[in-house]
Motif scaffolding. Structure first.
Motif, mmCIF file in Angstrom:
data_model
loop_
_atom_site.group_PDB
_atom_site.id
_atom_site.type_symbol
_atom_site.label_atom_id
_atom_site.label_comp_id
_atom_site.label_asym_id
_atom_site.label_seq_id
_atom_site.Cartn_x
_atom_site.Cartn_y
_atom_site.Cartn_z
ATOM 1 N N MET A 127 100.640 29.214 -20.324
ATOM 2 C CA MET A 127 101.614 30.278 -20.089
ATOM 3 C C MET A 127 101.141 31.565 -20.745
ATOM 4 S SD MET A 127 105.629 30.496 -21.226
ATOM 5 C CE MET A 127 105.323 31.252 -22.827
ATOM 6 N N LYS A 128 101.405 32.662 -20.088
ATOM 7 C CA LYS A 128 100.982 33.962 -20.606
ATOM 8 C C LYS A 128 102.115 34.959 -20.457
ATOM 9 C CE LYS A 128 97.263 37.358 -19.937
ATOM 10 N NZ LYS A 128 96.078 37.686 -19.100
ATOM 11 N N LEU A 129 102.278 35.815 -21.453
ATOM 12 C CA LEU A 129 103.266 36.887 -21.416
ATOM 13 C C LEU A 129 102.550 38.232 -21.390
ATOM 14 C CD1 LEU A 129 106.079 35.958 -23.976
ATOM 15 C CD2 LEU A 129 106.337 36.205 -21.517
ATOM 16 N N ILE A 130 102.960 39.133 -20.497
ATOM 17 C CA ILE A 130 102.391 40.476 -20.449
ATOM 18 C C ILE A 130 103.524 41.490 -20.302
ATOM 19 C CG2 ILE A 130 100.238 39.672 -19.416
ATOM 20 C CD1 ILE A 130 101.241 40.832 -16.738
ATOM 21 N N LYS A 131 103.205 42.741 -20.565
ATOM 22 C CA LYS A 131 104.174 43.817 -20.397
ATOM 23 C C LYS A 131 104.071 44.397 -18.979
ATOM 24 C CE LYS A 131 106.472 45.051 -23.247
ATOM 25 N NZ LYS A 131 107.799 44.541 -23.693
ATOM 26 N N GLN A 132 105.127 45.031 -18.539
ATOM 27 C CA GLN A 132 105.116 45.719 -17.252
ATOM 28 C C GLN A 132 104.161 46.913 -17.315
ATOM 29 O OE1 GLN A 132 109.331 45.218 -15.156
ATOM 30 N NE2 GLN A 132 109.526 46.463 -17.004
ATOM 31 N N SER A 133 103.566 47.246 -16.154
ATOM 32 C CA SER A 133 102.638 48.374 -16.110
ATOM 33 C C SER A 133 102.591 48.932 -14.687
ATOM 34 C CB SER A 133 101.238 47.932 -16.546
ATOM 35 O OG SER A 133 100.736 46.920 -15.697
ATOM 36 N N PHE A 134 101.937 50.063 -14.527
ATOM 37 C CA PHE A 134 101.828 50.697 -13.209
ATOM 38 C C PHE A 134 100.570 51.546 -13.144
ATOM 39 C CE2 PHE A 134 103.675 53.984 -15.797
ATOM 40 C CZ PHE A 134 103.115 55.155 -15.304
ATOM 41 N N GLU A 135 100.168 51.863 -11.906
ATOM 42 C CA GLU A 135 99.037 52.756 -11.671
ATOM 43 C C GLU A 135 99.241 53.457 -10.330
ATOM 44 O OE1 GLU A 135 94.151 52.593 -11.129
ATOM 45 O OE2 GLU A 135 95.339 50.744 -11.071
ATOM 46 N N PHE A 136 99.090 54.767 -10.298
ATOM 47 C CA PHE A 136 99.100 55.499 -9.038
ATOM 48 C C PHE A 136 97.732 55.311 -8.367
ATOM 49 C CE2 PHE A 136 102.779 57.476 -10.854
ATOM 50 C CZ PHE A 136 103.536 57.906 -9.780
ATOM 51 N N ILE A 137 97.759 54.875 -7.107
ATOM 52 C CA ILE A 137 96.514 54.637 -6.360
ATOM 53 C C ILE A 137 96.567 55.430 -5.047
ATOM 54 C CG2 ILE A 137 95.981 52.409 -7.411
ATOM 55 C CD1 ILE A 137 97.180 51.083 -4.887
ATOM 56 N N ASN A 138 96.796 56.711 -5.145
ATOM 57 C CA ASN A 138 96.970 57.546 -3.959
ATOM 58 C C ASN A 138 95.701 57.599 -3.117
ATOM 59 O OD1 ASN A 138 99.569 58.186 -4.844
ATOM 60 N ND2 ASN A 138 98.804 59.888 -6.093
ATOM 61 N N GLN A 139 95.890 57.576 -1.804
ATOM 62 C CA GLN A 139 94.775 57.679 -0.862
ATOM 63 C C GLN A 139 94.133 59.052 -0.986
ATOM 64 O OE1 GLN A 139 95.707 56.456 3.215
ATOM 65 N NE2 GLN A 139 94.369 58.061 3.991
ATOM 66 N N THR A 140 92.796 59.089 -0.993
ATOM 67 C CA THR A 140 92.080 60.361 -1.122
ATOM 68 C C THR A 140 91.147 60.635 0.051
ATOM 69 O OG1 THR A 140 90.359 59.268 -2.434
ATOM 70 C CG2 THR A 140 92.166 60.321 -3.648
ATOM 71 N N ASP A 141 90.866 59.622 0.859
ATOM 72 C CA ASP A 141 89.993 59.757 2.024
ATOM 73 C C ASP A 141 90.857 59.619 3.276
ATOM 74 O OD1 ASP A 141 88.184 59.526 4.096
ATOM 75 O OD2 ASP A 141 86.923 58.024 3.116
ATOM 76 N N PHE A 142 90.892 60.655 4.108
ATOM 77 C CA PHE A 142 91.789 60.676 5.262
ATOM 78 C C PHE A 142 91.044 60.488 6.587
ATOM 79 C CE2 PHE A 142 93.832 62.707 1.735
ATOM 80 C CZ PHE A 142 95.083 62.089 1.729
ATOM 81 N N SER A 143 89.820 60.000 6.507
ATOM 82 C CA SER A 143 89.116 59.557 7.706
ATOM 83 C C SER A 143 89.705 58.218 8.128
ATOM 84 C CB SER A 143 87.619 59.400 7.422
ATOM 85 O OG SER A 143 87.405 58.326 6.505
ATOM 86 N N LEU A 144 89.389 57.767 9.349
ATOM 87 C CA LEU A 144 89.881 56.453 9.786
ATOM 88 C C LEU A 144 89.368 55.351 8.873
ATOM 89 C CD1 LEU A 144 89.723 56.607 13.702
ATOM 90 C CD2 LEU A 144 91.760 56.318 12.263
ATOM 91 N N VAL A 145 88.152 55.487 8.403
ATOM 92 C CA VAL A 145 87.610 54.496 7.464
ATOM 93 C C VAL A 145 88.420 54.512 6.170
ATOM 94 C CG1 VAL A 145 85.627 53.878 6.038
ATOM 95 C CG2 VAL A 145 85.287 54.535 8.425
ATOM 96 N N GLY A 146 88.678 55.692 5.638
ATOM 97 C CA GLY A 146 89.444 55.800 4.401
ATOM 98 C C GLY A 146 90.847 55.262 4.545
ATOM 99 N N ILE A 147 91.473 55.527 5.688
ATOM 100 C CA ILE A 147 92.828 55.030 5.955
ATOM 101 C C ILE A 147 92.835 53.505 5.949
ATOM 102 C CG2 ILE A 147 94.595 54.836 7.753
ATOM 103 C CD1 ILE A 147 93.770 57.738 8.577
ATOM 104 N N LYS A 148 91.881 52.910 6.657
ATOM 105 C CA LYS A 148 91.851 51.449 6.768
ATOM 106 C C LYS A 148 91.478 50.784 5.444
ATOM 107 C CE LYS A 148 90.981 51.372 11.748
ATOM 108 N NZ LYS A 148 90.077 50.951 12.843
ATOM 109 N N LYS A 149 90.619 51.415 4.678
ATOM 110 C CA LYS A 149 90.271 50.861 3.370
ATOM 111 C C LYS A 149 91.474 50.869 2.437
ATOM 112 C CE LYS A 149 85.269 51.426 3.057
ATOM 113 N NZ LYS A 149 84.143 51.961 2.252
#
Length: 286
Positions: free
Chosen positions: A1-23
């Motif tokens: 069993m493991k206990l951890i704290k809540q966390s977050f990260e913003f992972i905003n899209q930066t590539d707006f090509s079709l490849v970037g969108i799909k990735k």
């Protein structure tokens, strides 16, 4: 069993090509099945095609699409979308800069639109600047009960780690369950409780004992042949859960109004408050 704290990260899209969108879609969608290890430089195409062919449309909402039109074309476009009842102001925003209209939408909505109006493809652009309405994507690790509250915000798109498919008895999860440490004090290390030598309050001991027992029952049921979607019924609400949420600025402002509020659940506020502060920083940077 493991206990951890809540966390977050913003992972905003930066590539707006079709490849970037799909990735970006693949990166977000694989959280549901905890299959991030399967991502390669070329896996996005097959993965997104699979989502489309199977009608798994929700992950497609995480891809951000930019369109650029002149005013007369935009007026024709909006009129056409309204005429067939497709307009969705949660999924599409625009900004006027003179006679140029900068439009932001999501990949799911974009695919729906071009089924009816194929010429809209002509307005697709890979460019990004301060005029395009912004969408924000956050990857959260949080308590399952808090996650369920967050998913009630329908202005945002959500993808969640699936306890139906994830088998926590496997090596990729270190053959153990991970739980979220409450924001109220629980005195323990990240290890199983020993009957002797542990100094903690009786309520903390009771809480941790319950988690140990849940883990034991879950792993035992899997060993007896139960599937993850059957064994998950014994999991408590503090099971570690991952949630990715995405949406426009106004949807996030509505979210923070309710979750970073004095009367919000303390575990919700614990993660929403620093998220809100980071969100304010990001919106000021535009």
């Amino acid at each position: 069993m493991k206990l951890i704290k809540q966390s977050f990260e913003f992972i905003n899209q930066t590539d707006f090509s079709l490849v970037g969108i799909k990735k970006h879609i693949e990166k977000c969608a694989r959280v549901s099945y905890k299959s991030e290890d399967k991502i390669t430089d070329t896996s996005y195409e097959k993965f997104v095609n699979m989502l489309e062919s199977r009608g798994h449309d929700r992950p497609l909402e995480f891809g951000t699409v930019h369109l650029k039109m002149l005013l007369p074309d935009f007026q024709t476009f909006i009129h056409s979308v309204l005429t067939i009842g497709m307009f969705n102001n949660i999924w599409i925003k625009h900004a006027y800069v003179g006679d140029v209209i900068y439009i932001t939408t999501n990949y799911r909505y974009y695919l729906d639109i071009i089924k009816y109006f194929p010429n809209v493809k002509e307005y697709f652009t890979e460019e990004d600047n301060e005029y395009y309405p912004k969408r924000y994507t956050v990857h959260m690790i949080l308590d399952r009960g808090v996650m369920d509250e967050f998913r009630t915000h329908v202005g945002l798109s959500h993808l969640a780690e699936s306890t139906r498919y994830c088998n926590y008895s496997k090596d990729k999860f270190n053959n153990e369950l991970t739980f979220i440490d409450p924001c109220w004090e629980i005195k323990t290390a990240n290890e199983r409780i020993t009957p002797e030598g542990t100094h903690m309050s009786s309520d903390s001991l009771e809480f941790l004992t319950a988690l140990n027992e849940a883990e034991d029952h879950y792993l035992s049921l899997l060993a007896k042949g139960w599937t993850p979607q059957q064994a998950r019924s014994v999991l408590p609400l503090c099971i570690k859960s991952e949630l990715i949420s995405c949406g426009f600025e106004d949807a996030w402002e509505n979210f923070f109004k309710r979750r970073d509020a004095p009367d919000a659940h303390p575990m919700a506020q614990e993660i929403a408050k620093p998220m809100h502060q980071k969100f304010i920083e990001l919106t000021k940077m535009r």
